[in-house]
Design a protein around this motif. Structure first.
Motif, short mmCIF file in Angstrom:
data_model
loop_
_atom_site.label_atom_id
_atom_site.label_comp_id
_atom_site.label_asym_id
_atom_site.label_seq_id
_atom_site.Cartn_x
_atom_site.Cartn_y
_atom_site.Cartn_z
N TYR A 1 81.37 69.36 45.48
CA TYR A 1 80.31 68.73 46.80
C TYR A 1 79.55 67.40 46.46
O TYR A 1 79.42 66.53 47.35
N VAL A 2 79.46 67.35 44.62
CA VAL A 2 78.92 65.58 44.64
C VAL A 2 79.95 64.75 45.15
O VAL A 2 79.19 63.74 45.50
N ARG A 3 81.27 65.04 44.70
CA ARG A 3 81.72 64.13 44.74
C ARG A 3 82.34 63.25 46.13
O ARG A 3 82.09 62.54 47.00
N ALA A 4 81.92 64.60 47.32
CA ALA A 4 82.47 64.38 48.46
C ALA A 4 81.44 63.58 49.18
O ALA A 4 81.29 63.11 50.40
N ALA A 5 80.11 63.78 48.86
CA ALA A 5 78.34 63.27 49.31
C ALA A 5 78.55 61.94 49.12
O ALA A 5 77.76 61.23 49.89
N ASP A 6 79.37 60.59 48.44
CA ASP A 6 79.41 59.74 48.34
C ASP A 6 78.92 59.27 49.84
O ASP A 6 80.30 59.03 50.33
N ARG B 1 82.68 51.11 41.90
CA ARG B 1 83.84 51.19 41.15
C ARG B 1 83.36 52.72 40.57
O ARG B 1 84.16 52.97 40.35
N VAL B 2 82.54 53.44 40.84
CA VAL B 2 81.79 54.13 40.56
C VAL B 2 82.23 55.80 40.91
O VAL B 2 82.05 56.76 41.34
N GLY B 3 82.22 55.62 42.75
CA GLY B 3 81.10 56.52 44.07
C GLY B 3 82.38 57.48 44.24
O GLY B 3 84.21 57.26 44.10
N GLY B 4 81.48 58.66 44.46
CA GLY B 4 83.26 59.43 44.83
C GLY B 4 83.74 60.40 43.38
O GLY B 4 84.17 60.83 43.34
N LYS B 5 83.85 59.29 41.67
CA LYS B 5 84.66 59.99 40.64
C LYS B 5 83.72 60.45 39.65
O LYS B 5 82.99 60.88 39.34
N ALA B 6 84.81 61.07 39.50
CA ALA B 6 84.31 62.13 37.86
C ALA B 6 84.76 61.28 36.63
O ALA B 6 85.74 60.91 36.59
N ARG C 1 71.30 56.58 44.49
CA ARG C 1 72.62 56.86 42.81
C ARG C 1 72.20 58.01 42.57
O ARG C 1 71.32 58.72 42.30
N PHE C 2 73.85 59.43 42.86
CA PHE C 2 73.11 60.39 42.27
C PHE C 2 74.35 60.93 41.30
O PHE C 2 74.78 61.15 41.91
N VAL C 3 73.76 60.61 39.56
CA VAL C 3 74.50 61.43 38.62
C VAL C 3 74.54 62.85 38.34
O VAL C 3 73.80 63.38 38.34
N GLU D 1 75.67 54.12 51.45
CA GLU D 1 74.22 54.66 50.55
C GLU D 1 73.81 55.23 50.21
O GLU D 1 72.61 55.20 49.56
N PHE D 2 74.80 55.96 49.95
CA PHE D 2 74.09 57.17 48.78
C PHE D 2 75.23 57.37 47.17
O PHE D 2 76.56 58.06 48.73
N THR D 3 75.24 56.94 46.95
CA THR D 3 76.69 56.99 45.44
C THR D 3 76.07 57.81 44.69
O THR D 3 75.43 58.11 44.19
N THR D 4 77.68 58.08 44.93
CA THR D 4 77.30 59.64 43.57
C THR D 4 78.69 59.89 43.01
O THR D 4 79.70 59.38 42.79
N CYS D 5 78.10 61.06 41.92
CA CYS D 5 79.97 59.63 40.76
C CYS D 5 79.90 61.27 39.46
O CYS D 5 78.20 61.64 39.64
N ALA D 6 79.66 62.10 38.75
CA ALA D 6 79.88 63.17 37.76
C ALA D 6 80.17 62.62 36.60
O ALA D 6 81.61 61.81 36.53
N VAL D 7 79.99 62.91 35.24
CA VAL D 7 80.42 62.91 34.25
C VAL D 7 80.57 64.10 33.53
O VAL D 7 80.24 65.56 34.13
N ARG D 8 81.42 63.86 32.64
CA ARG D 8 82.06 65.28 32.14
C ARG D 8 82.39 65.18 30.36
O ARG D 8 83.34 65.66 30.22
N PRO D 9 80.86 65.55 30.54
CA PRO D 9 80.93 65.99 28.73
C PRO D 9 81.39 67.05 27.84
O PRO D 9 81.60 67.99 29.09
N ARG D 10 82.27 67.18 26.80
CA ARG D 10 82.66 67.53 26.25
C ARG D 10 82.00 68.61 25.40
O ARG D 10 81.86 67.86 23.88
N GLY D 11 81.50 69.91 24.59
CA GLY D 11 80.78 70.60 23.17
C GLY D 11 79.25 69.01 23.37
O GLY D 11 79.46 68.50 21.68
#
Length: 379
Positions: free
Chosen positions: A152-157, A226-231, A107-109, A160-170
């Protein structure tokens, strides 16, 4: 699990370490050579390793034996060359992705930013959600390189290697020594923060650090399907009227409110002039050229302070079970308590609080959900 946390000596990274430990995980904390890692070394369950995203060599060993990566390290200042931002935010992330995949990480967040969608010219935008496309032209190098890395992170999903991104603000909260809030309070203390709103109501979404940590840990444990490749946008509950909020925070520490109020056009002209002057000094051999401190007011900061921007967290609620456990009122009380513990507002805003014995003290991290997405009842 054993979790690799990058940027672990920083504000969010340090809180991510605490959050992972609170769930019973062990942590390998990646810090840049020369960083102050004394707090991390004092924590049971933490292994500190030195490494730099611009040097791929140490990243492979750092990822070995880890099941997950929480990647929060980045160049987050609002100044510098495009090459500097690309080296850390894009190339560094690609190197870490490759090292994690080779090491068998599952898992890569990636800690991205709402600024990944920030355009050069745009008006107020309310209720932004994940269907909003990336810009064709970004506001600055930081926005551009965070967006490129996120893609790049989302495309790497993969299976066997789940990737996703979180976008916090401030992001704000205890142990922040260099973010927007201590900078604003420092300016208010000395009467150097004018009201730049121009009389306009500026509605924004902010994100308390506890909420950012909660979302990252949920993204780490949520089902891959549920989360793979998403932001996901991650912010506090409700909207914040920014300038009254800044005045309220200042009042907690006996600071005068922002004043005087100046027109938006004048504020933008000031930001442009300061930005230009700082860059000329930096590039022309002035004494600032070797420092990492940026100008007091930049075009980027001016945009953040005068553009309304709020974000819809429906996707995070649905996929992660995210509900922003820390309220703004709770966060402000915790911040005041922590500032008092580290020696007061002068110590906090001057950066000397980072060396105070109580600098590591903060509210207990919230527990994130198990893999079913259920919230712990103690949250």
């Amino acid at each position: 699990m054993r979790i690799l946390v990058t940027g672990a000596s920083g504000f969010l990274g340090g809180h991510l370490v605490d959050g992972a430990l609170s769930q019973g995980h062990t942590v390998r904390a990646l810090v840049r050579p020369g960083s102050d890692a004394a707090r991390l070394r004092s924590l049971p369950g933490v292994e500190v390793v030195a490494g730099d995203l611009t040097d791929g060599g140490p990243l492979g060993p750092a990822a070995e034996g880890c099941q997950a990566v929480l990647h929060s390290a980045a160049r987050v200042v609002d100044h510098g060359s495009r090459a500097q931002f690309l080296a850390v935010n894009v190339t560094g992330t690609l190197r870490l992705l490759a090292a994690a995949r080779s090491a068998g990480v599952q898992r890569f967040v990636f800690v991205s930013s709402s600024s990944a969608l920030m355009r050069v010219r745009e008006s107020d935008r309310l209720g932004i959600d994940e269907s909003t496309p990336y810009p064709r032209r970004w506001f600055n190098h930081y926005s551009e390189t965070k967006a490129i890395a996120e893609q790049y992170v989302r495309a790497a999903d993969g299976p066997e290697f789940t990737t996703c991104a979180v976008r916090p603000r401030g992001i704000w909260g205890p142990r922040d020594h260099a973010g927007f809030l201590p900078r604003m309070v420092a300016a208010m203390r000395t009467g150097r923060l004018p009201d730049l709103s121009g009389g306009k109501r500026v509605l924004v979404s902010l994100c308390h650090v506890d909420n950012a940590v909660d979302a990252c840990l949920r993204a780490m444990s949520a089902p891959a399907s549920r989360v793979g490749g998403k932001a996901y946008f991650i912010v506090d509950r409700g909207e914040t009227d920014l300038w009254p909020f800044l005045a309220r925070v200042g009042a907690l520490f006996d600071c005068p409110p922002p004043a005087p109020r100046i027109p938006l056009s004048l504020g933008r002209a000031m930001a442009s002039a300061i930005d230009t002057g700082w860059n000329l000094c930096r590039c022309g051999g002035g004494r600032r050229r070797n420092t990492d401190a940026g100008p007091l007011l930049s075009r980027y900061m001016m945009a953040l302070l005068t553009r309304s921007a709020t974000y819809d967290t429906a996707a995070a609620r649905h996929d992660l079970g995210y509900t922003a456990p820390r309220t703004q009122a709770e966060g402000l009380r915790a911040l005041r308590t922590w500032v008092t513990a580290v020696g007061g507002v002068t110590a906090w805003t001057s950066g000397s609080a980072a060396k105070h014995p109580a600098a590591s003290v903060g509210p207990a991290p919230r527990k994130a959900p198990d893999s079913t997405g259920q919230r712990d009842t103690t949250s």
